[in-house]
Design a protein around this motif. Sequence first.
Motif, PDB file in Angstrom:
ATOM      1  N   LEU A  37     -22.409 -14.290  15.460  1.00 35.59           N
ATOM      2  CA  LEU A  37     -20.951 -14.192  15.381  1.00 35.59           C
ATOM      3  C   LEU A  37     -20.594 -12.712  15.478  1.00 35.59           C
ATOM      4  O   LEU A  37     -21.131 -11.896  14.731  1.00 35.59           O
ATOM      5  N   ILE A  38     -19.714 -12.393  16.403  1.00 31.48           N
ATOM      6  CA  ILE A  38     -19.349 -10.997  16.604  1.00 31.48           C
ATOM      7  C   ILE A  38     -17.849 -10.805  16.405  1.00 31.48           C
ATOM      8  O   ILE A  38     -17.055 -11.711  16.685  1.00 31.48           O
ATOM      9  N   ALA A  39     -17.478  -9.638  15.905  1.00 29.45           N
ATOM     10  CA  ALA A  39     -16.075  -9.290  15.669  1.00 29.45           C
ATOM     11  C   ALA A  39     -15.803  -7.906  16.253  1.00 29.45           C
ATOM     12  O   ALA A  39     -16.725  -7.180  16.640  1.00 29.45           O
ATOM     13  N   HIS A  40     -14.534  -7.545  16.313  1.00 29.60           N
ATOM     14  CA  HIS A  40     -14.146  -6.228  16.803  1.00 29.60           C
ATOM     15  C   HIS A  40     -14.781  -5.146  15.932  1.00 29.60           C
ATOM     16  O   HIS A  40     -14.918  -5.314  14.712  1.00 29.60           O
ATOM     17  N   LYS A  41     -15.171  -4.048  16.540  1.00 32.80           N
ATOM     18  CA  LYS A  41     -15.898  -3.002  15.812  1.00 32.80           C
ATOM     19  C   LYS A  41     -15.090  -2.380  14.681  1.00 32.80           C
ATOM     20  O   LYS A  41     -15.665  -1.799  13.753  1.00 32.80           O
ATOM     21  N   ASP A  42     -13.749  -2.493  14.714  1.00 35.17           N
ATOM     22  CA  ASP A  42     -12.913  -1.932  13.654  1.00 35.17           C
ATOM     23  C   ASP A  42     -12.562  -2.946  12.572  1.00 35.17           C
ATOM     24  O   ASP A  42     -11.832  -2.628  11.633  1.00 35.17           O
ATOM     25  N   ASN A  43     -13.058  -4.161  12.706  1.00 36.84           N
ATOM     26  CA  ASN A  43     -12.760  -5.206  11.711  1.00 36.84           C
ATOM     27  C   ASN A  43     -13.713  -5.048  10.533  1.00 36.84           C
ATOM     28  O   ASN A  43     -14.925  -5.199  10.679  1.00 36.84           O
ATOM     29  N   GLU A  59     -18.785 -11.821  29.099  1.00 34.98           N
ATOM     30  CA  GLU A  59     -17.329 -11.882  28.999  1.00 34.98           C
ATOM     31  C   GLU A  59     -16.888 -12.011  27.552  1.00 34.98           C
ATOM     32  O   GLU A  59     -15.853 -11.458  27.164  1.00 34.98           O
ATOM     33  N   VAL A  60     -17.661 -12.740  26.753  1.00 37.49           N
ATOM     34  CA  VAL A  60     -17.331 -12.877  25.329  1.00 37.49           C
ATOM     35  C   VAL A  60     -17.418 -11.525  24.639  1.00 37.49           C
ATOM     36  O   VAL A  60     -16.530 -11.137  23.866  1.00 37.49           O
ATOM     37  N   ILE A  61     -18.475 -10.767  24.900  1.00 39.14           N
ATOM     38  CA  ILE A  61     -18.625  -9.441  24.304  1.00 39.14           C
ATOM     39  C   ILE A  61     -17.461  -8.534  24.696  1.00 39.14           C
ATOM     40  O   ILE A  61     -16.860  -7.850  23.855  1.00 39.14           O
ATOM     41  N   ASP A  62     -17.134  -8.522  25.978  1.00 36.31           N
ATOM     42  CA  ASP A  62     -16.032  -7.676  26.462  1.00 36.31           C
ATOM     43  C   ASP A  62     -14.702  -8.078  25.826  1.00 36.31           C
ATOM     44  O   ASP A  62     -13.886  -7.221  25.453  1.00 36.31           O
ATOM     45  N   ALA A 111     -10.378 -11.227  17.226  1.00 33.92           N
ATOM     46  CA  ALA A 111     -11.295 -12.191  17.834  1.00 33.92           C
ATOM     47  C   ALA A 111     -12.596 -12.347  17.054  1.00 33.92           C
ATOM     48  O   ALA A 111     -13.064 -11.433  16.375  1.00 33.92           O
ATOM     49  N   ILE A 112     -13.178 -13.548  17.162  1.00 34.81           N
ATOM     50  CA  ILE A 112     -14.563 -13.824  16.776  1.00 34.81           C
ATOM     51  C   ILE A 112     -15.226 -14.452  18.002  1.00 34.81           C
ATOM     52  O   ILE A 112     -14.677 -15.366  18.608  1.00 34.81           O
ATOM     53  N   GLY A 113     -16.389 -13.951  18.356  1.00 35.75           N
ATOM     54  CA  GLY A 113     -17.137 -14.517  19.468  1.00 35.75           C
ATOM     55  C   GLY A 113     -18.444 -15.103  18.986  1.00 35.75           C
ATOM     56  O   GLY A 113     -19.023 -14.637  17.995  1.00 35.75           O
ATOM     57  N   ILE A 114     -18.918 -16.143  19.667  1.00 35.06           N
ATOM     58  CA  ILE A 114     -20.220 -16.742  19.350  1.00 35.06           C
ATOM     59  C   ILE A 114     -21.093 -16.643  20.595  1.00 35.06           C
ATOM     60  O   ILE A 114     -20.755 -17.208  21.636  1.00 35.06           O
ATOM     61  N   ILE A 115     -22.225 -15.930  20.477  1.00 33.18           N
ATOM     62  CA  ILE A 115     -23.088 -15.692  21.632  1.00 33.18           C
ATOM     63  C   ILE A 115     -24.558 -15.742  21.219  1.00 33.18           C
ATOM     64  O   ILE A 115     -24.892 -15.767  20.035  1.00 33.18           O
ATOM     65  N   GLY A 116     -25.448 -15.737  22.221  1.00 31.97           N
ATOM     66  CA  GLY A 116     -26.876 -15.691  21.954  1.00 31.97           C
ATOM     67  C   GLY A 116     -27.306 -14.314  21.496  1.00 31.97           C
ATOM     68  O   GLY A 116     -26.819 -13.298  21.978  1.00 31.97           O
ATOM     69  N   VAL A 117     -28.238 -14.269  20.537  1.00 32.15           N
ATOM     70  CA  VAL A 117     -28.666 -13.003  19.941  1.00 32.15           C
ATOM     71  C   VAL A 117     -29.251 -12.055  20.975  1.00 32.15           C
ATOM     72  O   VAL A 117     -29.074 -10.834  20.877  1.00 32.15           O
ATOM     73  N   THR A 150     -37.823  -1.452  17.455  1.00 32.28           N
ATOM     74  CA  THR A 150     -37.957  -2.238  16.228  1.00 32.28           C
ATOM     75  C   THR A 150     -37.132  -3.505  16.268  1.00 32.28           C
ATOM     76  O   THR A 150     -37.322  -4.406  15.447  1.00 32.28           O
ATOM     77  N   GLY A 151     -36.194  -3.622  17.207  1.00 35.01           N
ATOM     78  CA  GLY A 151     -35.335  -4.795  17.276  1.00 35.01           C
ATOM     79  C   GLY A 151     -34.325  -4.871  16.148  1.00 35.01           C
ATOM     80  O   GLY A 151     -33.791  -5.927  15.842  1.00 35.01           O
ATOM     81  N   LEU A 152     -34.043  -3.731  15.503  1.00 34.48           N
ATOM     82  CA  LEU A 152     -33.151  -3.728  14.347  1.00 34.48           C
ATOM     83  C   LEU A 152     -31.760  -3.197  14.680  1.00 34.48           C
ATOM     84  O   LEU A 152     -30.927  -3.072  13.790  1.00 34.48           O
ATOM     85  N   SER A 153     -31.503  -2.884  15.936  1.00 36.58           N
ATOM     86  CA  SER A 153     -30.197  -2.361  16.325  1.00 36.58           C
ATOM     87  C   SER A 153     -29.476  -3.346  17.235  1.00 36.58           C
ATOM     88  O   SER A 153     -30.093  -3.976  18.098  1.00 36.58           O
ATOM     89  N   PHE A 154     -28.177  -3.482  17.013  1.00 39.16           N
ATOM     90  CA  PHE A 154     -27.350  -4.326  17.859  1.00 39.16           C
ATOM     91  C   PHE A 154     -26.410  -3.449  18.689  1.00 39.16           C
ATOM     92  O   PHE A 154     -26.238  -2.263  18.415  1.00 39.16           O
ATOM     93  N   SER A 155     -25.806  -4.056  19.678  1.00 41.25           N
ATOM     94  CA  SER A 155     -24.849  -3.351  20.530  1.00 41.25           C
ATOM     95  C   SER A 155     -23.755  -2.714  19.683  1.00 41.25           C
ATOM     96  O   SER A 155     -23.242  -3.318  18.735  1.00 41.25           O
ATOM     97  N   ARG A 156     -23.377  -1.493  20.049  1.00 41.89           N
ATOM     98  CA  ARG A 156     -22.353  -0.776  19.299  1.00 41.89           C
ATOM     99  C   ARG A 156     -20.943  -1.086  19.789  1.00 41.89           C
ATOM    100  O   ARG A 156     -19.969  -0.540  19.269  1.00 41.89           O
ATOM    101  N   GLU A 157     -20.832  -1.960  20.775  1.00 38.41           N
ATOM    102  CA  GLU A 157     -19.513  -2.316  21.294  1.00 38.41           C
ATOM    103  C   GLU A 157     -18.721  -3.168  20.308  1.00 38.41           C
ATOM    104  O   GLU A 157     -17.492  -3.175  20.327  1.00 38.41           O
ATOM    105  N   ILE A 158     -19.434  -3.891  19.445  1.00 40.07           N
ATOM    106  CA  ILE A 158     -18.795  -4.848  18.533  1.00 40.07           C
ATOM    107  C   ILE A 158     -19.490  -4.761  17.163  1.00 40.07           C
ATOM    108  O   ILE A 158     -20.418  -3.970  16.973  1.00 40.07           O
ATOM    109  N   ARG A 159     -19.023  -5.571  16.213  1.00 38.71           N
ATOM    110  CA  ARG A 159     -19.702  -5.690  14.920  1.00 38.71           C
ATOM    111  C   ARG A 159     -20.291  -7.086  14.814  1.00 38.71           C
ATOM    112  O   ARG A 159     -19.653  -8.073  15.182  1.00 38.71           O
ATOM    113  N   VAL A 160     -21.506  -7.162  14.308  1.00 39.41           N
ATOM    114  CA  VAL A 160     -22.164  -8.449  14.115  1.00 39.41           C
ATOM    115  C   VAL A 160     -21.887  -8.925  12.693  1.00 39.41           C
ATOM    116  O   VAL A 160     -22.108  -8.182  11.730  1.00 39.41           O
TER     117      VAL A 160
END
Length: 316
Positions: free
Chosen positions: A122-128, A198-201, A209-215, A225-235
């Motif tokens: 589940l992803i949200a806007h980076k400022d949320n 498109e969901v991420i964008d 918004a809340i988006g649901i996507i594959g990890v 290490t696989g411990l970092s996520f994209s900085r475009e959004i918040r997980v």
Amino acid sequence: MKTVRQVLLSGLPVMLALLSACRNKPAGGQTDTYTSGVIVIAADESFRPIVQEEIDVFEGLFPLAGIVPRYVTEVEAVNLLLKDSLRLAVTSRRLTSGEMNSFNSRKFFPQEIKIATDGLALIAHKDNPDTLITVNEIRSILTGEITRWKELYPDSELKGINLVFDNKNSSTVRFAVDSICKGVPLSSRVKALKTNREVIDYVARTPDAIGIIGVNWLSDRNDSTGLSFSREIRVMSVSAAGKATPENSYKPYQAYLFYGNYPLTRSIYALLNDPRSALPWGFASFLASDRGQRIILKSGLVPATQPVRVVNVKDE
């Protein structure tokens, strides 16, 4: 001399036409072998990053082999396999008894190979700032019982919750209906786009918004290490408890997928109908091999057979 990949890029339309023309020919007319030739496969679009990475490495190891992927919805991937349009599909589910009977009635005996465990993020806007949520709250949003951010977080300054998926026929929607909503239909407020990208964008530019996507769409490929996520959004952190707290809520890190702490997990399968044990078998075997499983391990997903190294981290 042109490589197989250069030929694929320059002659893809012709190649697909030839494959289509040969579709109804007997098995003896197929020229691919375990490590050579050209085939088309289908893969659920939510697995595109990891499937493409596997293809790139496989083709590097076997330069006479060409894998042409079609990234489609899960429904379309299975239908293409059922219609004998291709011999390998990567999905998040096994074949149903009806689908298996359809193959068996035509003297085909497909194989189902589990290659990984994935998570739905589940992803949200980076400022949320409000990123703790329970599975029950997710269900209520999906079914339309909860429609406003204040119903989740009384101090929120946001208004209506804008929830988006990748595609109405995707494995993500099927998981939401079957595993989260327990068969209850989704609310008409839920929107379907076309792809995970498109969901991420959309979420990156939409504060409510809340988006649901594959990890595997979120992993930072520069982080080994696989411990970092994209900085475009918040997980968001998800809890299986009645009330979400920092202590009982988890992000879809690999260790939490492995141990089952993260509640929104699913399996990834290679569905194989290749009685000749040719290139589809070769690629499927590679996915399940030590080399293929190590690629999955580095992606942030949980490989089906490769050991997972667990490290302690302090969440943000």
